[in-house]
Every structure is written in C-alpha cells, then in structure tokens.
Design a protein around this motif. Structure first.
Motif, PDB file in Angstrom:
ATOM      1  N   SER A  62      31.803  37.730  36.277  1.00 44.63           N
ATOM      2  CA  SER A  62      33.332  37.554  36.355  1.00 44.63           C
ATOM      3  C   SER A  62      34.408  37.165  35.076  1.00 44.63           C
ATOM      4  CB  SER A  62      33.752  36.344  37.231  1.00 44.63           C
ATOM      5  OG  SER A  62      35.071  35.943  37.691  1.00 44.63           O
ATOM      6  N   ARG A 107      36.597  34.944  35.362  1.00 43.36           N
ATOM      7  CA  ARG A 107      37.182  34.081  35.126  1.00 43.36           C
ATOM      8  C   ARG A 107      36.078  32.664  35.206  1.00 43.36           C
ATOM      9  NH1 ARG A 107      40.528  31.973  40.383  1.00 43.36           N
ATOM     10  NH2 ARG A 107      40.665  30.313  40.496  1.00 43.36           N
ATOM     11  N   THR A 139      31.203  27.766  35.047  1.00 41.10           N
ATOM     12  CA  THR A 139      30.467  29.073  35.592  1.00 41.10           C
ATOM     13  C   THR A 139      29.963  28.874  37.328  1.00 41.10           C
ATOM     14  OG1 THR A 139      30.156  31.443  36.099  1.00 41.10           O
ATOM     15  CG2 THR A 139      29.334  30.427  35.018  1.00 41.10           C
ATOM     16  N   GLY A 144      42.561  28.894  35.291  1.00 36.48           N
ATOM     17  CA  GLY A 144      43.395  30.135  36.011  1.00 36.48           C
ATOM     18  C   GLY A 144      44.351  28.997  35.966  1.00 36.48           C
ATOM     19  N   ASP A 189      36.546  36.112  40.325  1.00 38.24           N
ATOM     20  CA  ASP A 189      38.222  36.243  40.303  1.00 38.24           C
ATOM     21  C   ASP A 189      39.274  35.672  41.211  1.00 38.24           C
ATOM     22  OD1 ASP A 189      37.827  37.895  37.909  1.00 38.24           O
ATOM     23  OD2 ASP A 189      37.066  39.205  39.119  1.00 38.24           O
ATOM     24  N   ASP A 223      43.538  34.661  46.712  1.00 36.35           N
ATOM     25  CA  ASP A 223      43.082  33.074  45.704  1.00 36.35           C
ATOM     26  C   ASP A 223      42.754  32.409  46.538  1.00 36.35           C
ATOM     27  OD1 ASP A 223      42.780  34.471  43.448  1.00 36.35           O
ATOM     28  OD2 ASP A 223      44.647  33.181  42.626  1.00 36.35           O
TER      29      ASP A 223
END
Length: 191
Positions: free
Chosen positions: A36, A38, A69, A87, A106, A129
């Motif tokens: 990912s 993100r 992560t 984010g 993500d 999201d």
C-alpha cells in the motif's frame, strides 16, 4: 550475416508466443503484491516507546518518523506519548497504551487498542475510507470528521468511547450503538 538474422528472427517467432504470456503473468503478480502507498508516520515520541515490527518477534525502541504499517505494534510505558499521522487523521496515544495496526492500506486504517488511550482527530474522510479502532470488547467505526477518544482499562474488559465532534458506531455484544457528538458510552465485560 543475413542468414544469422534470418535464423534469429525465426527463433524469436517461436519463442515469443511462449515468453510473452509468462511476462504478462509476472507483471500482473507483481502488481497484486505491491504494498500500500499509505503508511502511518510516527511524528512525535515522548518517553519510553517500544515497537515490534510485523514479522519480527523482538521489541525495540521506536524512532521518530518511522513508517508503520499492517502488523506493527507499539507499547508506551508510563508517562509516554506518541502521535501518528495517517493521511488526514492524527492518532495520539497516551501513557501505558498497547496499540497495533490490524490493517492499513489505501482506504482502510484498522487499529487495535488493548490497553490505554487513543485519541483520533479526523480532518477529512472520503466515503470509501474506513477508520476503525478495535478494543478487546468492541469495534469503533469512525463515520466522519471529528474527534474521538477510546479508553481501555488494563484488564481489557472495559472500554469507554467518547465523541466530541463526529459520529461513531460501536459494535459490541452483537449489537450496534451510535455515539453522537458530546456522548460517551462505556462497555464492560467481554460478552
């Protein structure tokens, strides 16, 4: 030279139909395994904070600006603090807190608090999201921008969910409960 080129081209005509599908399959598999884009970033560390990265069975001191992560775990000792950026969300962890990322990609940030306190500030949130904080006895889904606080006692059998701007939905004991701004709900027991 002309004969060599002719043999080379004839050979390529025979090999290319076999190699091309293999190459395409390899590229498709590489795309499936891409990580990912993100990650969370460890933006502030105060006190004794330990990390156990995913796939490693050893705790180490957490470093500032370290990316986190899926599968990474944090432990904050007494009088320690951490701030994570994900984010458009900021997660602040308090003293004596056990925290991990169950899933981070993500569009999903699924976090777990086993003890201690997590405060989450969500600036913006896309409809695709998912932000979720799991505790030993509840699942807290953050439904939009706002400020949220999740507290778990040391035994892991009591969770307190507070909303101060923003709405959450808590699943516990097979039921769902809304948490509106300026509300607090306490869940006790593991059933």
């Amino acid at each position: 030279m002309r004969t060599l080129n002719k043999h080379f081209l004839n050979g390529m005509r025979m090999v290319l139909p076999v190699l091309l599908p293999l190459a395409i399959t390899s590229v498709a598999r590489a795309d499936d395994s891409d990580p990912s884009a993100r990650v969370a970033r460890l933006g502030y560390v105060q006190g004794q904070v330990s990390i156990e990265p995913a796939g490693v069975d050893e705790w180490a001191a957490a470093d500032l600006n370290r990316p986190l992560t899926t599968g990474d775990k944090l432990w904050l000792d007494a009088d320690s603090r951490v701030e994570l950026s994900i984010g458009s969300a900021v997660v602040r962890l308090g003293s004596a807190t056990g925290f991990s990322f169950l899933n981070l990609d993500d569009h999903t940030a699924q976090m777990q608090v086993t003890a201690g306190t997590a405060s989450v500030h969500v600036r913006t949130m896309d409809e695709n999201d998912t932000l979720e904080v799991d505790t030993p006895n509840s699942v807290v889904s953050l439904l939009g921008p706002g400020d949220y606080r999740v507290e778990v006692n040391d035994a892991g059998d009591t969770s307190v969910v507070k909303g101060s701007g923003g709405t959450a939905e808590v699943s516990a004991g097979g039921q769902e409960f809304p948490v509106h701004p300026q509300q607090q709900i306490t869940f006790t027991g593991t059933d």
